[in-house]
Design a protein around this motif. Structure first.
Motif, short mmCIF file in Angstrom:
data_model
loop_
_atom_site.label_atom_id
_atom_site.label_comp_id
_atom_site.label_asym_id
_atom_site.label_seq_id
_atom_site.Cartn_x
_atom_site.Cartn_y
_atom_site.Cartn_z
N THR A 141 11.63 6.77 5.89
CA THR A 141 13.11 6.78 5.43
C THR A 141 13.17 6.15 3.99
N LEU A 142 12.49 5.03 4.05
CA LEU A 142 12.36 4.40 2.72
C LEU A 142 11.65 5.17 1.65
N GLU A 143 10.59 5.53 1.89
CA GLU A 143 9.91 6.46 1.01
C GLU A 143 10.79 7.48 0.48
N GLN A 144 11.24 8.33 1.40
CA GLN A 144 12.14 9.36 1.03
C GLN A 144 13.30 8.91 0.13
N THR A 149 0.81 -1.21 0.10
CA THR A 149 0.02 0.14 -0.07
C THR A 149 0.80 1.22 0.07
N ARG A 150 1.99 1.26 0.12
CA ARG A 150 2.69 2.34 0.62
C ARG A 150 4.11 2.56 -0.41
N LEU A 151 4.61 1.40 -0.70
CA LEU A 151 5.88 1.23 -1.40
C LEU A 151 5.75 0.76 -3.02
N ALA A 152 4.47 0.22 -3.18
CA ALA A 152 4.10 -0.18 -4.51
C ALA A 152 4.64 0.88 -5.70
N GLY A 153 5.50 0.39 -6.67
CA GLY A 153 5.91 1.20 -7.67
C GLY A 153 6.96 1.97 -7.36
N LEU A 154 7.35 1.90 -6.00
CA LEU A 154 8.52 2.75 -5.57
C LEU A 154 9.79 1.78 -5.63
N MET A 155 9.60 0.58 -4.58
CA MET A 155 10.56 -0.12 -4.36
C MET A 155 11.08 -1.01 -5.67
N PRO A 156 12.41 -1.01 -5.67
CA PRO A 156 12.75 -2.34 -6.63
C PRO A 156 12.34 -3.77 -6.15
N PRO A 157 11.90 -4.68 -7.01
CA PRO A 157 11.58 -5.95 -6.59
C PRO A 157 12.72 -6.81 -5.81
#
Length: 338
Positions: free
Chosen positions: A273-276, A210-218
């Protein structure tokens, strides 16, 4: 796992057996989750109120659970407050153990699985069972018409078997609902349907989806999951040394709320921190810093948890939990089950 000593078998056809069966079947019907209870019921002679053997029998204290329930059914129209309370407690205990029988254990060799009966496993498993018992007990009493057979029993207060664990898990569920934006019931359902040893990973996966989809590399999935689940595991596990039937239930409830609030704060700090980092342009992504952050976790989070635990111990709030849950709290107005 720990061995559960079984007393004499309680045979099908007896009042006690049929009452337990009615409660279990009502829980299964309400939740839609099958039970692994093998339909064998035994007296518990170890001093606990009840215990569920995974994929096997259930044991129940005759003196503390079954006899008071049967007396309540046989009582005249006017039943004492304690009698009504013990009747409701009996249902809550069977609902609690049925939740254990509905939970698949899972593979302890799977990636990032926690250890069976470890502090983090017991805190989450017992806390979830109490959350379920709190929400279902009154409904189950209606389903089996116990509220009519024992007037006033549905409104009696029976307390929590694990007030610290329950408050801790309840706080985590509410926090995950707020962080993910998912309905609280959906968060609870996702966790319940996950094998016990992987439930912390599911909590982290809900946040990731819900928060990192499309942002975090698999490729970062495993490390990010571990980083997000870490504060939840640490804080709920930290409750284990305080939860005890000999402690004040209100004090344990307060500790559970305190530990869960810290778990959610630390999770949100890690998530922020991860989102940033992930929202930075690709050429500005501080890959080395992020990798170090994911590998090491938050040292300050661990320090905060240790400091809080030390403070409680120094103030006399903490006491090591006994090896088995006994009936002392039940006699003074609460209850405890394995």
């Amino acid at each position: 796992m720990a061995t559960i000593a079984l007393g004499p078998e309680i045979l099908p056809g007896t009042r006690e057996y049929e009452w337990v069966r009615y409660v279990v079947e009502a829980v299964v019907g309400r939740t839609g989750r099958p039970s692994s209870w093998n339909r064998r019921l035994y007296e518990d002679r170890t001093g606990v109120l009840a215990a569920a053997v995974p994929n096997g029998p259930m044991s129940v204290s005759r003196a503390e659970i079954l006899n008071p329930v049967m007396r309540a059914y046989d009582a005249p129209a006017t039943l004492s407050h304690d009698g009504r309370r013990r009747a409701r407690l009996g249902v809550a205990v069977i609902v609690h153990e049925t939740d254990h029988h509905q939970a698949e254990l899972g593979d302890d060799s799977a990636p990032d699985a926690i250890q069976e009966l470890s502090p983090e496993d017991e805190a989450l498993s017992e806390g979830l069972a109490e959350v379920k018992a709190t929400s279902l007990t009154g409904l189950i009493m209606q389903d089996i018409q116990m509220d009519q057979a024992i007037p006033g029993s549905i409104g009696a207060f029976s307390g929590s078997l694990y007030p610290g664990f329950q408050a801790g898990v309840d706080g985590v569920l509410t926090g995950l609902h707020r962080i993910t934006g998912l309905p609280r019931d959906d968060v609870l359902s996702a966790i319940e349907q996950t094998p016990r040893l992987q439930r912390y990973n599911t909590m982290a996966d809900l946040v990731i989806a819900t928060r990192l989809a499309g942002l975090m590399p698999p490729a970062h999935m495993a490390q990010v999951r571990k980083s997000l689940s870490r504060p939840l595991r640490q804080e709920l596990a930290g409750l284990h040394k305080y939860e005890s039937p000999y402690r004040d239930p209100l004090a344990l409830d307060g500790l559970g709320r305190e530990f869960s609030a810290r778990a959610i704060r630390n999770l949100e700090r890690t998530l922020g921190t991860l989102e940033q980092q992930y929202r930075q342009p690709a050429d500005g992504l501080e890959t080395a810093h992020l990798r170090q952050f994911l590998d090491n976790g938050s040292q300050s989070d661990r320090g905060a948890g240790a400091a809080a635990g030390g403070g409680a111990a120094a103030s006399g709030t903490a006491a090591a939990a006994p090896p088995a849950w006994r009936v002392d709290r039940f006699r003074s107005g609460g209850g405890a089950a394995r």
